[in-house]
Scaffold this motif. Structure first.
Motif, PDB file in Angstrom:
ATOM      1  N   LEU A   9       0.463  -3.656   5.299  1.00  0.00           N
ATOM      2  CA  LEU A   9      -0.931  -3.393   5.641  1.00  0.00           C
ATOM      3  C   LEU A   9      -1.068  -1.924   5.975  1.00  0.00           C
ATOM      4  CD1 LEU A   9      -3.741  -4.773   6.224  1.00  0.00           C
ATOM      5  CD2 LEU A   9      -3.060  -4.708   8.636  1.00  0.00           C
ATOM      6  N   ARG A  10      -1.935  -1.235   5.222  1.00  0.00           N
ATOM      7  CA  ARG A  10      -2.177   0.181   5.483  1.00  0.00           C
ATOM      8  C   ARG A  10      -3.204   0.336   6.592  1.00  0.00           C
ATOM      9  NH1 ARG A  10      -1.334   4.569   2.361  1.00  0.00           N
ATOM     10  NH2 ARG A  10      -1.141   3.289   0.458  1.00  0.00           N
ATOM     11  N   LEU A  11      -2.811   1.026   7.648  1.00  0.00           N
ATOM     12  CA  LEU A  11      -3.706   1.348   8.770  1.00  0.00           C
ATOM     13  C   LEU A  11      -3.737   2.868   8.888  1.00  0.00           C
ATOM     14  CD1 LEU A  11      -2.394  -1.256  11.397  1.00  0.00           C
ATOM     15  CD2 LEU A  11      -4.427  -1.462   9.973  1.00  0.00           C
ATOM     16  N   GLY A  12      -4.720   3.484   8.270  1.00  0.00           N
ATOM     17  CA  GLY A  12      -4.748   4.945   8.258  1.00  0.00           C
ATOM     18  C   GLY A  12      -3.557   5.487   7.486  1.00  0.00           C
ATOM     19  N   GLU A  13      -2.735   6.293   8.153  1.00  0.00           N
ATOM     20  CA  GLU A  13      -1.555   6.877   7.511  1.00  0.00           C
ATOM     21  C   GLU A  13      -0.350   5.949   7.565  1.00  0.00           C
ATOM     22  OE1 GLU A  13      -1.638   9.765   5.859  1.00  0.00           O
ATOM     23  OE2 GLU A  13      -3.782   9.766   6.320  1.00  0.00           O
ATOM     24  N   ALA A  14      -0.393   4.938   8.413  1.00  0.00           N
ATOM     25  CA  ALA A  14       0.756   4.045   8.583  1.00  0.00           C
ATOM     26  C   ALA A  14       0.633   2.814   7.689  1.00  0.00           C
ATOM     27  CB  ALA A  14       0.867   3.612  10.037  1.00  0.00           C
ATOM     28  N   LEU A  59      -6.237  -6.864  12.650  1.00  0.00           N
ATOM     29  CA  LEU A  59      -5.967  -5.499  12.212  1.00  0.00           C
ATOM     30  C   LEU A  59      -6.747  -5.245  10.925  1.00  0.00           C
ATOM     31  CD1 LEU A  59      -2.094  -5.516  12.767  1.00  0.00           C
ATOM     32  CD2 LEU A  59      -3.793  -4.342  14.192  1.00  0.00           C
ATOM     33  N   GLU A  60      -7.657  -4.278  10.970  1.00  0.00           N
ATOM     34  CA  GLU A  60      -8.474  -3.962   9.798  1.00  0.00           C
ATOM     35  C   GLU A  60      -7.793  -2.875   8.978  1.00  0.00           C
ATOM     36  OE1 GLU A  60     -12.627  -3.374  10.489  1.00  0.00           O
ATOM     37  OE2 GLU A  60     -12.614  -4.611  12.304  1.00  0.00           O
ATOM     38  N   GLY A  61      -7.565  -3.154   7.696  1.00  0.00           N
ATOM     39  CA  GLY A  61      -6.915  -2.194   6.812  1.00  0.00           C
ATOM     40  C   GLY A  61      -6.991  -2.675   5.388  1.00  0.00           C
ATOM     41  N   GLU A  62      -5.971  -2.323   4.587  1.00  0.00           N
ATOM     42  CA  GLU A  62      -5.910  -2.818   3.218  1.00  0.00           C
ATOM     43  C   GLU A  62      -4.454  -3.082   2.859  1.00  0.00           C
ATOM     44  OE1 GLU A  62      -5.871   1.168   0.499  1.00  0.00           O
ATOM     45  OE2 GLU A  62      -7.819   0.535   1.284  1.00  0.00           O
ATOM     46  N   LEU A  63      -4.246  -4.054   2.001  1.00  0.00           N
ATOM     47  CA  LEU A  63      -2.894  -4.372   1.579  1.00  0.00           C
ATOM     48  C   LEU A  63      -2.338  -3.261   0.694  1.00  0.00           C
ATOM     49  CD1 LEU A  63      -2.982  -8.209   0.781  1.00  0.00           C
ATOM     50  CD2 LEU A  63      -2.320  -7.056   2.899  1.00  0.00           C
ATOM     51  N   ALA A  64      -1.078  -2.926   0.931  1.00  0.00           N
ATOM     52  CA  ALA A  64      -0.420  -1.864   0.168  1.00  0.00           C
ATOM     53  C   ALA A  64       1.072  -2.148   0.165  1.00  0.00           C
ATOM     54  CB  ALA A  64      -0.715  -0.495   0.785  1.00  0.00           C
ATOM     55  N   ALA A  65       1.805  -1.452  -0.668  1.00  0.00           N
ATOM     56  CA  ALA A  65       3.263  -1.611  -0.725  1.00  0.00           C
ATOM     57  C   ALA A  65       3.906  -0.817   0.395  1.00  0.00           C
ATOM     58  CB  ALA A  65       3.787  -1.155  -2.074  1.00  0.00           C
ATOM     59  N   HIS A  82      -5.152  -9.228  -3.667  1.00  0.00           N
ATOM     60  CA  HIS A  82      -6.014  -8.523  -2.717  1.00  0.00           C
ATOM     61  C   HIS A  82      -5.524  -7.096  -2.447  1.00  0.00           C
ATOM     62  CE1 HIS A  82      -8.104 -12.241  -2.040  1.00  0.00           C
ATOM     63  NE2 HIS A  82      -7.045 -12.834  -1.511  1.00  0.00           N
ATOM     64  N   MET A  83      -4.502  -6.658  -3.156  1.00  0.00           N
ATOM     65  CA  MET A  83      -3.962  -5.314  -2.942  1.00  0.00           C
ATOM     66  C   MET A  83      -5.050  -4.260  -3.100  1.00  0.00           C
ATOM     67  SD  MET A  83      -0.777  -4.971  -2.095  1.00  0.00           S
ATOM     68  CE  MET A  83       0.734  -5.942  -1.966  1.00  0.00           C
ATOM     69  N   GLY A  84      -5.091  -3.338  -2.144  1.00  0.00           N
ATOM     70  CA  GLY A  84      -6.060  -2.253  -2.182  1.00  0.00           C
ATOM     71  C   GLY A  84      -7.441  -2.619  -1.686  1.00  0.00           C
ATOM     72  N   ARG A  85      -7.630  -3.885  -1.310  1.00  0.00           N
ATOM     73  CA  ARG A  85      -8.952  -4.348  -0.868  1.00  0.00           C
ATOM     74  C   ARG A  85      -9.062  -4.241   0.647  1.00  0.00           C
ATOM     75  NH1 ARG A  85     -11.152 -10.537  -1.855  1.00  0.00           N
ATOM     76  NH2 ARG A  85     -13.035 -10.420  -0.537  1.00  0.00           N
ATOM     77  N   PRO A  86     -10.164  -3.686   1.179  1.00  0.00           N
ATOM     78  CA  PRO A  86     -10.359  -3.683   2.636  1.00  0.00           C
ATOM     79  C   PRO A  86     -10.456  -5.125   3.155  1.00  0.00           C
ATOM     80  CG  PRO A  86     -11.883  -2.171   1.564  1.00  0.00           C
ATOM     81  CD  PRO A  86     -11.261  -2.996   0.473  1.00  0.00           C
ATOM     82  N   LEU A  87      -9.696  -5.429   4.184  1.00  0.00           N
ATOM     83  CA  LEU A  87      -9.699  -6.779   4.741  1.00  0.00           C
ATOM     84  C   LEU A  87      -9.240  -6.732   6.187  1.00  0.00           C
ATOM     85  CD1 LEU A  87      -6.444  -7.282   4.693  1.00  0.00           C
ATOM     86  CD2 LEU A  87      -6.850  -8.117   2.395  1.00  0.00           C
ATOM     87  N   VAL A  88      -9.239  -7.890   6.810  1.00  0.00           N
ATOM     88  CA  VAL A  88      -8.773  -8.018   8.188  1.00  0.00           C
ATOM     89  C   VAL A  88      -7.566  -8.942   8.185  1.00  0.00           C
ATOM     90  CG1 VAL A  88      -9.336  -8.747  10.533  1.00  0.00           C
ATOM     91  CG2 VAL A  88     -11.097  -7.680   9.103  1.00  0.00           C
ATOM     92  N   LEU A  89      -6.460  -8.466   8.720  1.00  0.00           N
ATOM     93  CA  LEU A  89      -5.252  -9.275   8.855  1.00  0.00           C
ATOM     94  C   LEU A  89      -5.243  -9.912  10.236  1.00  0.00           C
ATOM     95  CD1 LEU A  89      -2.250  -9.878   7.708  1.00  0.00           C
ATOM     96  CD2 LEU A  89      -1.591  -8.121   9.341  1.00  0.00           C
ATOM     97  N   GLY A  90      -5.006 -11.229  10.284  1.00  0.00           N
ATOM     98  CA  GLY A  90      -4.903 -11.934  11.560  1.00  0.00           C
ATOM     99  C   GLY A  90      -3.501 -12.453  11.775  1.00  0.00           C
ATOM    100  N   LEU A  91      -2.941 -12.184  12.942  1.00  0.00           N
ATOM    101  CA  LEU A  91      -1.607 -12.679  13.302  1.00  0.00           C
ATOM    102  C   LEU A  91      -1.640 -13.235  14.723  1.00  0.00           C
ATOM    103  CD1 LEU A  91       1.037 -10.080  12.026  1.00  0.00           C
ATOM    104  CD2 LEU A  91       0.921 -12.495  11.400  1.00  0.00           C
ATOM    105  N   ARG A  92      -1.162 -14.456  14.898  1.00  0.00           N
ATOM    106  CA  ARG A  92      -1.039 -15.025  16.234  1.00  0.00           C
ATOM    107  C   ARG A  92       0.034 -14.261  17.014  1.00  0.00           C
ATOM    108  NH1 ARG A  92      -5.498 -18.023  17.156  1.00  0.00           N
ATOM    109  NH2 ARG A  92      -5.872 -19.561  15.515  1.00  0.00           N
TER     110      ARG A  92
END
Length: 363
Positions: free
Chosen positions: A255-260, A242-248, A274-284
């Protein structure tokens, strides 16, 4: 048992780079598996260790001995290929003992060694048969026996189970593991099958495009992949990205994905940098679970079931989550239907974070 050390091993065919400065240290008695897709260079690397290919650069040592320029018969290795290459007119006993005969060992010595290997591989009752009278699994045992009887310092196997059906492959994996535990030969094994790698290896070397992506214990390759390639190649179904950025997400990280924003309970505190940084989250898939009860939605996110795939021990569920599709591994018999809305809890403690640019793991 012999230590095998590869230092900056390279291989080029013309302008095509097949291997790029490979460094590996294989411990005495270790079972090291080279894992990767077709064309990644793993079989070429095995052939260089065997002496069947000459490296374009680098050095190869067995113990303290530099074997880089030695012929295969000077390296004290034995190799099992994808094709069994048994002599069709010879009995199993003669196939196993043929190499010893060529080395000049007397008949009594050959018979004793063949009997020992046959007992180890549980093929004593097959010694008088011809290869055409054997099943695929039995032929594979004979090929392994022919290599073992020489008592090599290094044992090399190149996709040895790929010609077997699924049931035989599973059976032979068990046999190979038992065999290694008894013989403790230094073993280098090539495969593109991640199940073979995970079940057999003391360490896995994941390769791609002629480079080592990660070398580690199987459980760490699975749980803490070094980069996005390893994360996507190891594991079935593959890891969810999931590509997004870490947020509260309220009181939780997310993980912020657009508006969600998807809550990530138990995300390690160290990832806060890493808060606010664009990154990719990986989950099995096994790290996405249904919330215990519809009313207990704290730290959960809502998704829509698209499809279910029962496999027997597990049910894989394809879910649309914040506009993305993810796969969850759930217990057998879970009662979910396409179109149904579900509440999911994502296990932040098991998440992997990758740089959105180069795909390397973020710690």
């Amino acid at each position: 048992m012999q230590r095998v050390r590869l230092h900056e091993i390279a291989k080029r065919f013309g302008t095509t780079v097949v291997l790029e400065k490979i460094d590996l240290d294989i411990e005495p008695g270790e079972f090291l598996v080279l894992l990767g897709p077709s064309g990644c260079g793993k079989s070429t690397l095995l052939n260089i260790v065997a002496g069947l290919e000459e490296p374009s650069g680098g050095t190869l040592h067995f113990g303290d001995r530099d074997v880089t320029a030695l012929e295969p018969d000077q390296r004290d290795i034995a190799m099992v290929f994808q094709s069994y290459a048994l002599y069709p007119t010879m009995s199993v006993a003669r196939n196993i003992g043929f190499g010893l005969k060529m080395r000049g060992l007397d008949r009594a010595g050959i018979e004793a060694k063949v009997a020992d290997v046959a007992r180890l591989l549980q093929i004593e009752h097959l010694l008088d048969r011809k290869p055409s009278q054997l099943s695929g699994g039995q032929q594979q045992r004979v090929a392994i026996g022919r290599a073992l009887v020489r008592e090599p310092q290094v044992f090399l196997l190149d996709e040895p189970l790929s010609n077997l059906d699924a049931k035989l492959r599973a059976d032979m994996r068990v046999e190979l593991k038992r065999l290694h535990e008894r013989s403790r030969r230094t073993t280098l094994y090539v495969t593109h099958d991640q199940v073979e790698a995970m079940t057999l290896a003391s360490r896995i070397v994941v390769m791609n495009k002629g480079r080592v992506q990660q070398c580690d214990r199987p459980e760490l390759v699975y749980a803490k992949p070094a980069n996005r390639f390893v994360a996507g190649f190891v594991g079935a179904p593959t890891m969810n990205f999931l590509e997004g950025e870490l947020a509260a997400a309220g009181d939780l990280p997310g993980l912020r994905l657009g508006e969600a924003i998807l809550p990530l309970p138990r995300l390690p505190a160290a990832t806060a940098r890493h808060m606010g940084r664009p990154l990719v989250l990986g989950l099995r898939p096994e790290h996405l679970a249904l919330a215990p009860a519809p009313t207990d939605r704290a730290g959960t996110c809502r998704g829509q079931v698209l499809m279910t795939e029962p496999t027997g021990p597990d049910t894989y569920v394809l879910i649309r989550l914040a506009g993305r599709e993810v796969t969850a591994r759930m217990p057998p018999g879970v009662a979910l239907s396409p179109g149904q809305m579900v509440d999911l809890r994502l296990d932040g403690a098991a998440a992997s974070l990758f740089d959105s640019g180069d795909g390397q793991r973020l710690d």
